[in-house]
Write a protein that holds these residues in place. Sequence first.
Motif, short mmCIF file in Angstrom:
data_model
loop_
_atom_site.label_atom_id
_atom_site.label_comp_id
_atom_site.label_asym_id
_atom_site.label_seq_id
_atom_site.Cartn_x
_atom_site.Cartn_y
_atom_site.Cartn_z
N CYS A 58 3.79 -1.60 6.46
CA CYS A 58 3.58 -2.80 7.24
C CYS A 58 4.43 -2.77 8.51
CB CYS A 58 4.01 -4.04 6.45
SG CYS A 58 3.22 -4.27 4.86
N ALA A 71 -1.15 -4.34 8.43
CA ALA A 71 -1.03 -3.42 7.32
C ALA A 71 -1.31 -1.99 7.79
CB ALA A 71 -2.01 -3.82 6.23
N ASN A 92 -3.72 -0.14 7.19
CA ASN A 92 -5.13 0.05 7.57
C ASN A 92 -5.53 -0.79 8.77
OD1 ASN A 92 -5.23 -2.52 6.54
ND2 ASN A 92 -6.79 -2.11 5.01
N SER A 95 -5.23 -4.12 9.06
CA SER A 95 -5.53 -5.52 8.72
C SER A 95 -4.43 -6.42 9.28
CB SER A 95 -5.62 -5.67 7.21
OG SER A 95 -5.85 -7.01 6.85
N TYR A 126 0.68 -1.86 1.44
CA TYR A 126 0.48 -3.29 1.23
C TYR A 126 -0.78 -3.76 1.96
CZ TYR A 126 4.64 -5.24 -1.05
OH TYR A 126 5.61 -5.61 -1.95
N SER A 127 -1.40 -4.82 1.41
CA SER A 127 -2.55 -5.44 2.05
C SER A 127 -2.10 -6.30 3.23
CB SER A 127 -3.28 -6.32 1.04
OG SER A 127 -2.43 -7.40 0.68
N SER A 150 -2.36 -9.55 3.72
CA SER A 150 -1.66 -10.78 3.35
C SER A 150 -0.26 -10.49 2.84
CB SER A 150 -2.46 -11.55 2.31
OG SER A 150 -2.73 -10.73 1.19
N ARG A 151 -0.10 -9.41 2.11
CA ARG A 151 1.24 -9.04 1.62
C ARG A 151 2.14 -8.64 2.77
NH1 ARG A 151 1.95 -5.92 -4.05
NH2 ARG A 151 1.86 -7.79 -5.33
#
Length: 127
Positions: free
Chosen positions: A33, A52, A54, A56, A104-105, A107-108
């Motif tokens: 992140c 993130a 990726n 996001s 981590y995604s 939101s995380r």
Amino acid sequence: QVQLVESGGGSVQAGGSLRLSCAASGYTYSKYCMAWFRQAPGKERERIATTASNGSARYADSVKGRFTISRDNTKNTLYLQMNALKPEDTAMYYCAAYLGYAGYSGSRCYAAPYNYWGQGTQVTVSS
């Protein structure tokens, strides 16, 4: 040794644009992140955008629709495109990394406890 080096700050008139960059080194940048924070004099540090591994992204309401966070995992670089700048955007802007867990995604990443910081770059918006 983890290093985060911001650049691109400066002075601009209200309504203008700036693009901040953060060059990361010393770790596997693509896995973790990343975030932008800012702190104005006399105010608490504010988390404004996160991404993130990726790409996001999540944004604070104060910058949503005006700022865009992005990352280039081939260049180990994080960006913040800031449009429609307002005087209240005046602050020191910091790049940050969370190196606790990889993958981590989105939101995380927004909720993560960022633990590595750059030295900051000043953004000043005049009316």
